[in-house]
Design a protein around this motif. Structure first.
Motif, PDB file in Angstrom:
ATOM      1  N   ASP A 116      -9.029 -35.848  -8.603  1.00 19.75           N
ATOM      2  CA  ASP A 116      -7.651 -35.381  -8.748  1.00 19.75           C
ATOM      3  C   ASP A 116      -7.317 -35.132 -10.210  1.00 19.75           C
ATOM      4  N   ASP A 117      -7.782 -36.024 -11.105  1.00 22.19           N
ATOM      5  CA  ASP A 117      -7.509 -35.849 -12.534  1.00 22.19           C
ATOM      6  C   ASP A 117      -8.247 -34.644 -13.097  1.00 22.19           C
ATOM      7  N   ASP A 118      -9.433 -34.352 -12.566  1.00 23.70           N
ATOM      8  CA  ASP A 118     -10.193 -33.204 -13.046  1.00 23.70           C
ATOM      9  C   ASP A 118      -9.497 -31.896 -12.712  1.00 23.70           C
ATOM     10  N   LEU A 119      -8.724 -31.874 -11.622  1.00 22.25           N
ATOM     11  CA  LEU A 119      -8.080 -30.646 -11.175  1.00 22.25           C
ATOM     12  C   LEU A 119      -6.626 -30.548 -11.624  1.00 22.25           C
ATOM     13  N   CYS A 120      -6.250 -31.296 -12.640  1.00 18.12           N
ATOM     14  CA  CYS A 120      -4.863 -31.345 -13.084  1.00 18.12           C
ATOM     15  C   CYS A 120      -4.709 -30.763 -14.487  1.00 18.12           C
ATOM     16  N   ILE A 121      -3.460 -30.421 -14.774  1.00 18.83           N
ATOM     17  CA  ILE A 121      -3.116 -30.017 -16.131  1.00 18.83           C
ATOM     18  C   ILE A 121      -3.234 -31.254 -17.016  1.00 18.83           C
ATOM     19  N   PRO A 122      -3.802 -31.134 -18.183  1.00 19.22           N
ATOM     20  CA  PRO A 122      -3.883 -32.298 -19.075  1.00 19.22           C
ATOM     21  C   PRO A 122      -2.481 -32.828 -19.381  1.00 19.22           C
ATOM     22  N   ARG A 123      -2.315 -34.116 -19.225  1.00 20.78           N
ATOM     23  CA  ARG A 123      -1.001 -34.743 -19.418  1.00 20.78           C
ATOM     24  C   ARG A 123      -0.479 -34.522 -20.840  1.00 20.78           C
ATOM     25  N   SER A 124      -1.355 -34.676 -21.819  1.00 23.67           N
ATOM     26  CA  SER A 124      -0.896 -34.529 -23.208  1.00 23.67           C
ATOM     27  C   SER A 124      -0.371 -33.121 -23.471  1.00 23.67           C
ATOM     28  N   ALA A 125      -1.025 -32.112 -22.895  1.00 17.63           N
ATOM     29  CA  ALA A 125      -0.555 -30.732 -23.075  1.00 17.63           C
ATOM     30  C   ALA A 125       0.802 -30.541 -22.413  1.00 17.63           C
ATOM     31  N   MET A 126       0.985 -31.137 -21.237  1.00 22.55           N
ATOM     32  CA  MET A 126       2.271 -31.000 -20.545  1.00 22.55           C
ATOM     33  C   MET A 126       3.377 -31.746 -21.296  1.00 22.55           C
TER      34      MET A 126
ATOM     35  N   LYS B  42       3.521 -32.272 -24.471  1.00 25.06           N
ATOM     36  CA  LYS B  42       3.821 -31.476 -25.669  1.00 25.06           C
ATOM     37  C   LYS B  42       4.699 -30.283 -25.312  1.00 25.06           C
ATOM     38  N   LEU B  43       4.415 -29.630 -24.187  1.00 27.51           N
ATOM     39  CA  LEU B  43       5.204 -28.483 -23.747  1.00 27.51           C
ATOM     40  C   LEU B  43       6.643 -28.901 -23.443  1.00 27.51           C
ATOM     41  N   VAL B  44       6.808 -30.023 -22.742  1.00 29.61           N
ATOM     42  CA  VAL B  44       8.151 -30.508 -22.430  1.00 29.61           C
ATOM     43  C   VAL B  44       8.902 -30.833 -23.714  1.00 29.61           C
ATOM     44  N   LYS B  45       8.223 -31.473 -24.666  1.00 31.86           N
ATOM     45  CA  LYS B  45       8.847 -31.839 -25.938  1.00 31.86           C
ATOM     46  C   LYS B  45       9.286 -30.596 -26.714  1.00 31.86           C
ATOM     47  N   GLU B  46       8.495 -29.512 -26.647  1.00 32.06           N
ATOM     48  CA  GLU B  46       8.868 -28.271 -27.330  1.00 32.06           C
ATOM     49  C   GLU B  46      10.060 -27.595 -26.663  1.00 32.06           C
ATOM     50  N   LEU B  47      10.115 -27.663 -25.328  1.00 32.69           N
ATOM     51  CA  LEU B  47      11.194 -26.997 -24.606  1.00 32.69           C
ATOM     52  C   LEU B  47      12.527 -27.728 -24.746  1.00 32.69           C
ATOM     53  N   VAL B  48      12.492 -29.048 -24.693  1.00 34.53           N
ATOM     54  CA  VAL B  48      13.716 -29.842 -24.822  1.00 34.53           C
ATOM     55  C   VAL B  48      13.479 -30.977 -25.810  1.00 34.53           C
ATOM     56  N   PRO B  49      13.499 -30.674 -27.115  1.00 36.30           N
ATOM     57  CA  PRO B  49      13.173 -31.684 -28.117  1.00 36.30           C
ATOM     58  C   PRO B  49      14.187 -32.828 -28.201  1.00 36.30           C
ATOM     59  N   GLN B  50      15.435 -32.568 -27.821  1.00 32.44           N
ATOM     60  CA  GLN B  50      16.452 -33.602 -27.936  1.00 32.44           C
ATOM     61  C   GLN B  50      16.411 -34.592 -26.773  1.00 32.44           C
ATOM     62  N   MET B  51      15.667 -34.293 -25.722  1.00 27.13           N
ATOM     63  CA  MET B  51      15.654 -35.146 -24.536  1.00 27.13           C
ATOM     64  C   MET B  51      14.466 -36.111 -24.586  1.00 27.13           C
ATOM     65  N   ARG B  52      14.752 -37.349 -24.177  1.00 25.57           N
ATOM     66  CA  ARG B  52      13.693 -38.351 -24.065  1.00 25.57           C
ATOM     67  C   ARG B  52      13.431 -38.590 -22.594  1.00 25.57           C
ATOM     68  N   LEU B  53      12.163 -38.674 -22.243  1.00 29.84           N
ATOM     69  CA  LEU B  53      11.771 -38.872 -20.838  1.00 29.84           C
ATOM     70  C   LEU B  53      11.019 -40.187 -20.691  1.00 29.84           C
ATOM     71  N   SER B  54      11.262 -40.836 -19.573  1.00 27.52           N
ATOM     72  CA  SER B  54      10.484 -42.044 -19.281  1.00 27.52           C
ATOM     73  C   SER B  54       9.087 -41.619 -18.858  1.00 27.52           C
ATOM     74  N   SER B  55       8.169 -42.551 -18.875  1.00 28.64           N
ATOM     75  CA  SER B  55       6.797 -42.217 -18.492  1.00 28.64           C
ATOM     76  C   SER B  55       6.720 -41.799 -17.023  1.00 28.64           C
ATOM     77  N   GLU B  56       7.592 -42.381 -16.165  1.00 30.07           N
ATOM     78  CA  GLU B  56       7.603 -41.981 -14.753  1.00 30.07           C
ATOM     79  C   GLU B  56       8.069 -40.531 -14.605  1.00 30.07           C
ATOM     80  N   ALA B  57       9.081 -40.135 -15.408  1.00 29.47           N
ATOM     81  CA  ALA B  57       9.573 -38.759 -15.353  1.00 29.47           C
ATOM     82  C   ALA B  57       8.500 -37.789 -15.835  1.00 29.47           C
ATOM     83  N   LYS B  58       7.801 -38.178 -16.888  1.00 27.27           N
ATOM     84  CA  LYS B  58       6.708 -37.328 -17.385  1.00 27.27           C
ATOM     85  C   LYS B  58       5.630 -37.171 -16.319  1.00 27.27           C
ATOM     86  N   ASP B  59       5.269 -38.266 -15.681  1.00 29.82           N
ATOM     87  CA  ASP B  59       4.244 -38.205 -14.621  1.00 29.82           C
ATOM     88  C   ASP B  59       4.716 -37.343 -13.458  1.00 29.82           C
ATOM     89  N   LEU B  60       6.010 -37.442 -13.114  1.00 28.59           N
ATOM     90  CA  LEU B  60       6.550 -36.631 -12.021  1.00 28.59           C
ATOM     91  C   LEU B  60       6.491 -35.146 -12.372  1.00 28.59           C
TER      92      LEU B  60
END
Length: 193
Positions: free
Chosen positions: A5-15, A17-35
């Motif tokens: 499952d992990d091999d067929l997924c988008i790399p978490r670190s890349a995702m 980073k993308l979320v941080k670039e799109l909404v830099p002022q927002m902080r996300l919990s680790s569960e929200a990032k995983d979701l």
């Protein structure tokens, strides 16, 4: 199974980073990032499966961008088609730029004969510079030898007892030592050619 499952997924670190670039002022919990990562992966799998179905319906073996756009329509995401087309054009421009750059490196636009001529000119200039350096070094050695002879002559004149013990021609022995060192240096330089 979890490794597959992990091999067929988008790399978490890349995702992340993308979320941080799109909404830099927002902080996300680790569960929200995983979701978010899981949702993105599910969407991509769903879109790829539908594009594969469209491809098979058209009796094709290769999924093309048109198949992905039709899959977006079939899944009810028609509003994203324009964005996908824009991104696809940008990516194609990037690919074209890279191809042009690669072709420029492979074929610089200068005939091979001209490149060889330029290379030979550069080699000749380098040889000329090296010869000038060697000439300067030789001049320095000659000057040092002359100074040594002058010192030796002044010491000999001030101490007459050394005249009987010295060789009949001290400058000849100094010159022969200098010449042998210079010839040895030339032999060493020949080994690099």
């Amino acid at each position: 199974m979890a490794d597959n499952d992990d091999d067929l997924c988008i790399p978490r670190s890349a995702m992340y980073k993308l979320v941080k670039e799109l909404v830099p002022q927002m902080r996300l919990s680790s569960e929200a990032k995983d979701l978010i990562v899981t949702s993105c992966n599910e969407f991509i799998h769903l879109l790829a499966t539908e594009a594969n179905n469209v491809c098979e319906k058209q009796s094709k073996k290769l999924i093309l961008p048109d198949h992905v756009l039709l899959a977006l329509d079939n899944l009810g995401f028609s509003e994203y088609k324009e964005d996908c087309v824009d991104v696809m054009k940008q990516m194609q421009e990037e690919v074209d730029k890279r191809k042009k750059l690669r072709n420029k490196l492979d074929k610089p636009g200068i005939p091979e004969e001209e490149l060889l001529r330029q290379q030979n000119l550069l080699f000749a200039e380098a040889r000329k510079q090296q010869q000038m350096i060697e000439t300067e070094e030789w001049s320095k050695v000659q000057q040092e030898a002359q100074l040594a002879l002058q010192r030796q002559a002044s010491c000999s004149n001030s101490n007459p007892s050394n005249l009987n013990n010295s060789s009949p021609n001290p400058s000849a022995s100094v010159n022969s030592a200098i010449n042998s060192n210079y010839n040895k240096k030339e032999d060493d330089d020949d080994n690099y050619d």
